[in-house]
Enzyme design. Structure first.
Site, mmCIF file in Angstrom:
data_model
loop_
_atom_site.group_PDB
_atom_site.id
_atom_site.type_symbol
_atom_site.label_atom_id
_atom_site.label_comp_id
_atom_site.label_asym_id
_atom_site.label_seq_id
_atom_site.Cartn_x
_atom_site.Cartn_y
_atom_site.Cartn_z
ATOM 1 N N TYR A 1 24.621 120.375 103.095
ATOM 2 C CA TYR A 1 25.820 120.132 103.911
ATOM 3 C C TYR A 1 26.916 121.050 103.388
ATOM 4 O O TYR A 1 27.371 120.892 102.244
ATOM 5 C CB TYR A 1 26.187 118.657 103.722
ATOM 6 C CG TYR A 1 27.363 118.100 104.455
ATOM 7 C CD1 TYR A 1 27.244 117.619 105.752
ATOM 8 C CD2 TYR A 1 28.593 117.957 103.817
ATOM 9 C CE1 TYR A 1 28.322 117.032 106.403
ATOM 10 C CE2 TYR A 1 29.669 117.369 104.462
ATOM 11 C CZ TYR A 1 29.521 116.913 105.759
ATOM 12 O OH TYR A 1 30.576 116.311 106.398
ATOM 13 N N GLN B 1 40.562 109.596 95.141
ATOM 14 C CA GLN B 1 41.925 109.623 95.696
ATOM 15 C C GLN B 1 41.840 109.688 97.235
ATOM 16 O O GLN B 1 42.590 109.003 97.940
ATOM 17 C CB GLN B 1 42.699 110.825 95.138
ATOM 18 C CG GLN B 1 43.139 110.685 93.687
ATOM 19 C CD GLN B 1 41.979 110.679 92.675
ATOM 20 O OE1 GLN B 1 40.939 111.308 92.886
ATOM 21 N NE2 GLN B 1 42.160 109.973 91.580
ATOM 22 N N GLN C 1 28.861 103.467 74.234
ATOM 23 C CA GLN C 1 29.520 102.763 73.122
ATOM 24 C C GLN C 1 28.563 101.778 72.450
ATOM 25 O O GLN C 1 28.530 101.676 71.227
ATOM 26 C CB GLN C 1 30.763 102.029 73.672
ATOM 27 C CG GLN C 1 31.667 101.450 72.615
ATOM 28 C CD GLN C 1 32.451 102.536 71.867
ATOM 29 O OE1 GLN C 1 32.534 103.663 72.322
ATOM 30 N NE2 GLN C 1 32.987 102.189 70.715
ATOM 31 N N GLY D 1 39.054 121.697 99.949
ATOM 32 C CA GLY D 1 38.226 120.664 99.322
ATOM 33 C C GLY D 1 38.557 119.327 99.947
ATOM 34 O O GLY D 1 37.996 118.956 100.982
ATOM 35 N N GLY E 1 26.594 105.862 67.502
ATOM 36 C CA GLY E 1 26.336 107.275 67.202
ATOM 37 C C GLY E 1 25.148 107.820 67.982
ATOM 38 O O GLY E 1 25.173 108.964 68.461
ATOM 39 N N GLU F 1 31.797 114.094 97.873
ATOM 40 C CA GLU F 1 31.847 113.374 99.164
ATOM 41 C C GLU F 1 33.166 112.618 99.323
ATOM 42 O O GLU F 1 33.214 111.500 99.826
ATOM 43 C CB GLU F 1 30.607 112.491 99.327
ATOM 44 C CG GLU F 1 29.371 113.364 99.456
ATOM 45 C CD GLU F 1 28.103 112.639 99.801
ATOM 46 O OE1 GLU F 1 28.179 111.696 100.610
ATOM 47 O OE2 GLU F 1 27.047 113.051 99.289
ATOM 48 N N GLY F 2 34.234 113.288 98.857
ATOM 49 C CA GLY F 2 35.573 112.730 98.919
ATOM 50 C C GLY F 2 35.953 112.146 97.575
ATOM 51 O O GLY F 2 35.328 111.176 97.116
ATOM 52 N N THR F 3 36.960 112.729 96.915
ATOM 53 C CA THR F 3 37.406 112.188 95.627
ATOM 54 C C THR F 3 37.834 110.734 95.833
ATOM 55 O O THR F 3 38.128 110.314 96.965
ATOM 56 C CB THR F 3 38.620 112.970 95.098
ATOM 57 O OG1 THR F 3 39.694 112.807 96.043
ATOM 58 C CG2 THR F 3 38.317 114.450 94.910
HETATM 59 N N1 CAA Z 1 35.528 109.501 112.128
HETATM 60 C C1 CAA Z 1 35.771 110.168 113.283
HETATM 61 N N2 CAA Z 1 36.847 110.986 113.458
HETATM 62 C C2 CAA Z 1 37.696 111.106 112.418
HETATM 63 C C3 CAA Z 1 37.502 110.445 111.187
HETATM 64 C C4 CAA Z 1 36.373 109.605 111.071
HETATM 65 N N3 CAA Z 1 36.121 108.945 109.939
HETATM 66 N N4 CAA Z 1 38.503 110.770 110.350
HETATM 67 C C5 CAA Z 1 39.304 111.616 111.020
HETATM 68 N N5 CAA Z 1 38.798 111.811 112.270
HETATM 69 C C6 CAA Z 1 39.397 112.627 113.339
HETATM 70 C C7 CAA Z 1 40.751 112.070 113.736
HETATM 71 O O1 CAA Z 1 40.622 111.082 114.736
HETATM 72 C C8 CAA Z 1 41.453 113.302 114.241
HETATM 73 O O2 CAA Z 1 41.001 113.567 115.548
HETATM 74 P P1 CAA Z 1 42.018 114.192 116.657
HETATM 75 O O3 CAA Z 1 42.385 115.567 116.193
HETATM 76 O O4 CAA Z 1 41.203 114.205 117.912
HETATM 77 O O5 CAA Z 1 43.210 113.278 116.709
HETATM 78 C C9 CAA Z 1 40.909 114.423 113.341
HETATM 79 O O6 CAA Z 1 39.647 113.941 112.844
HETATM 80 C C10 CAA Z 1 41.818 114.750 112.193
HETATM 81 O O7 CAA Z 1 42.039 113.532 111.484
HETATM 82 P P2 CAA Z 1 43.128 113.393 110.348
HETATM 83 O O8 CAA Z 1 44.405 114.000 110.810
HETATM 84 O O9 CAA Z 1 43.129 111.980 109.900
HETATM 85 O O10 CAA Z 1 42.498 114.329 109.226
HETATM 86 P P3 CAA Z 1 43.145 114.835 107.888
HETATM 87 O O11 CAA Z 1 43.229 116.318 107.919
HETATM 88 O O12 CAA Z 1 44.376 114.060 107.561
HETATM 89 O O13 CAA Z 1 41.969 114.516 106.812
HETATM 90 C C11 CAA Z 1 40.679 113.243 105.243
HETATM 91 C C12 CAA Z 1 41.479 113.274 106.573
HETATM 92 C C13 CAA Z 1 40.177 111.813 105.196
HETATM 93 C C14 CAA Z 1 41.549 113.533 104.039
HETATM 94 C C15 CAA Z 1 39.504 114.253 105.332
HETATM 95 O O14 CAA Z 1 39.948 115.587 105.266
HETATM 96 C C16 CAA Z 1 38.491 114.011 104.203
HETATM 97 O O15 CAA Z 1 37.636 113.133 104.308
HETATM 98 N N6 CAA Z 1 38.542 114.827 103.120
HETATM 99 C C17 CAA Z 1 37.533 114.807 102.085
HETATM 100 C C18 CAA Z 1 36.422 115.757 102.427
HETATM 101 C C19 CAA Z 1 35.170 115.485 101.667
HETATM 102 O O16 CAA Z 1 34.743 114.346 101.514
HETATM 103 N N7 CAA Z 1 34.524 116.558 101.218
HETATM 104 C C20 CAA Z 1 33.280 116.464 100.509
HETATM 105 C C21 CAA Z 1 32.272 117.330 101.181
HETATM 106 S S1 CAA Z 1 30.584 117.138 100.727
HETATM 107 C C22 CAA Z 1 30.464 117.337 99.048
HETATM 108 O O17 CAA Z 1 31.130 116.685 98.336
HETATM 109 C C23 CAA Z 1 29.486 118.289 98.470
HETATM 110 C C24 CAA Z 1 28.103 117.916 98.624
HETATM 111 O O18 CAA Z 1 27.302 118.735 98.989
HETATM 112 C C25 CAA Z 1 27.637 116.551 98.238
#
Ligand code: CAA
Length: 423
Positions: free
Chosen positions: A121, A367, A336, A129, A340, A363-365
């Site tokens: 993915y 935070q 712990q 990020g 040692g 998959e999302g910190t």
């Molecule tokens: N389901 C469906 N749609 C969603 C949604 C959800 N859960 N969350 C947001 N959306 C939609 C919103 O409805 C909105 O749609 P419209 O433009 O039509 O209104 C659009 O997406 C934008 O939504 P937001 O304005 O809420 O989005 P945002 O920019 O504020 O971001 C966030 C929200 C939750 C911070 C998001 O960016 C996020 O989840 N960030 C973390 C990313 C992440 O987890 N990355 C890890 C990747 S994988 C990995 O870790 C590596 C690996 O290989 C394992």
């Protein structure tokens, strides 16, 4: 676990068998070499586990998120790296399951279910990020193809995977609404693994940079055959995948607790096993309570996803937040208990702590999980409107009068301190 079905238990027993027979004996070896454990992947494929989350009509077992979580937990109990090596195939293929065309599902899902095609993915970039919506890798239309020219970061399974669900911008002016998903095969010209990261934990599964050097992607590999839906598909996928990370954390915490209990029974100090010392008992008891609480929350979140509950996304984030924080605490306490010996690489316990750390990050910190939870709470709060009469609605003579007269700029309190409107 009282509420598991016979089918849930069947998958748990299969995964537990694979974990003990195939995974645990080689976990230290691959942690050290940082190589992909193909023998383990074959063992997982032979047991049918790669088909758990794939619908039956596409060659899978139609098991759903709860079965997937149970399998991830059991594998992670023996090795957290193998837990994600397995789960990341669900992360990579869920966009196809929820958003792919019928033809894309038929073309890829049966081979993923059989373990013949591994998936990754590719969402994150160096400068995108947590703010995934700001990704910049462009995909430009060229006849009946799309040309992707850019780089992705933190791709788990990079290099091992045959198929990459890549999110790219097809319309930069539209922000996150201009993001589209693409199914990109490793063998295509211009696809390169640029950098293989050297990691603290989960060392048996590669995490890489992916370089897309003018990769030509046929229109038939545009996810769902539609542009602009990529960010939604990415978010919906993460909602479904986060209980899997949480399950990885539960498995890691349980695995560390198992070892800590066995050691505490055997290790004697002051003439008795350390398991008889009150302070060690307290640690073991707290660890056990955290593991159980995390497990129940993860299973509830998974069940909510399988049942299509509106609160499923929030529960998934809560499960990820709680279980991964619990795993970090429990694995640290397990080290712990070992004293040692726990700090030495001679024994597997320190690896649990290293493997646990990433679950709070990817998959999302945690935070970001808090952000998702808080936003969902506010969204769901419509159902609480009847409580409005129980909260303060005070007014202040002078302040409200000024505001009503449009003179608030000079004297009225601003922002959070402003007195609520009179009802
Ligand atoms: N389901 C469906 N749609 C969603 C949604 C959800 N859960 N969350 C947001 N959306 C939609 C919103 O409805 C909105 O749609 P419209 O433009 O039509 O209104 C659009 O997406 C934008 O939504 P937001 O304005 O809420 O989005 P945002 O920019 O504020 O971001 C966030 C929200 C939750 C911070 C998001 O960016 C996020 O989840 N960030 C973390 C990313 C992440 O987890 N990355 C890890 C990747 S994988 C990995 O870790 C590596 C690996 O290989 C394992």
């Amino acid at each position: 676990m009282p509420f598991l079905t016979d089918e849930n238990r069947r998958w748990r027993d299969i995964a537990r068998g694979v974990a003990e027979e195939v995974v645990r004996p080689v976990a230290a070896k691959y942690d050290q070499s940082q190589e992909y454990p193909w023998e383990v992947k074959e063992g997982i494929a032979r047991s049918g586990l790669f088909g758990v989350w794939i619908p039956k009509e596409y060659g899978g077992h139609g098991g759903g998120t709860l079965d997937l979580c149970i399998c991830v937990e059991e594998l992670s109990r023996a090795c957290g790296g193998v837990g994600v090596l397995y789960a990341v195939n669900s992360l990579g293929s869920t966009p196809i399951v929820i958003g792919g065309t019928e033809e894309q599902k038929k073309r890829y899902l049966p081979r993923i279910a059989a373990g013949e095609v591994l998936v990754a993915y590719s969402l994150s970039e160096k400068f995108a990020g947590s703010d995934a919506g700001s990704l910049r890798t462009p995909a430009v239309k060229d006849g009946d193809h799309w040309v992707i020219d850019g780089e992705k970061k933190w791709t788990t399974n990079g290099g091992a995977a045959h198929l990459y669900t890549v999110f790219a911008s097809t319309d930069p002016a539209s922000g996150s609404r201009g993001i589209s998903g693409f199914l990109v095969e490793k063998s295509w010209p211009g696809f390169q693994i640029k950098k293989v990261e050297d990691k603290m934990g989960i060392r048996c599964v590669p995490v890489t940079e992916v370089n897309l050097d003018r990769v030509r992607v046929p229109e038939s590999n545009l996810l769902g055959g539609i542009t602009g839906r990529g960010f939604k598909h990415a978010m919906m996928t993460l909602d479904r995948a986060r209980p899997g990370v949480a399950a990885q954390a539960v498995g890691l915490a349980q695995g560390a607790l198992d070892l800590a209990v066995v050691y505490a029974k055997r290790r004697e100090q002051f003439g008795v096993p350390i398991a008889s010392h009150g302070m060690v008992q307290q640690m073991l008891a707290d660890m056990s309570a955290k593991v159980s609480a995390a497990r129940y929350l993860v299973y509830a979140a998974a069940k909510a996803i399988d049942s299509g509950l509106p609160s499923a996304g929030r529960l998934a984030a809560e499960a990820k937040l709680f279980a991964t924080d619990a795993a970090m605490q429990v694995t640290t306490d397990a080290v712990q208990v070992f004293g040692g010996y726990g700090y030495m690489k001679d024994y597997p316990i320190e690896k649990y702590m290293r493997d646990a750390k990433i679950t709070q990050i990817y998959e999302g910190t945690n935070q970001v999980q808090r952000l998702v939870i808080a936003r969902a709470l506010v969204k769901e709060s419509g159902a609480l409107a009847h409580l409005d009469k129980y909260i303060p609605h005070e007014t202040q003579r002078g302040v409200n009068d000024l505001a009503a007269a449009g003179e608030g700029a000079a004297g009225a309190p601003r922002g959070a301190n402003r007195a609520p409107e009179t009802r």
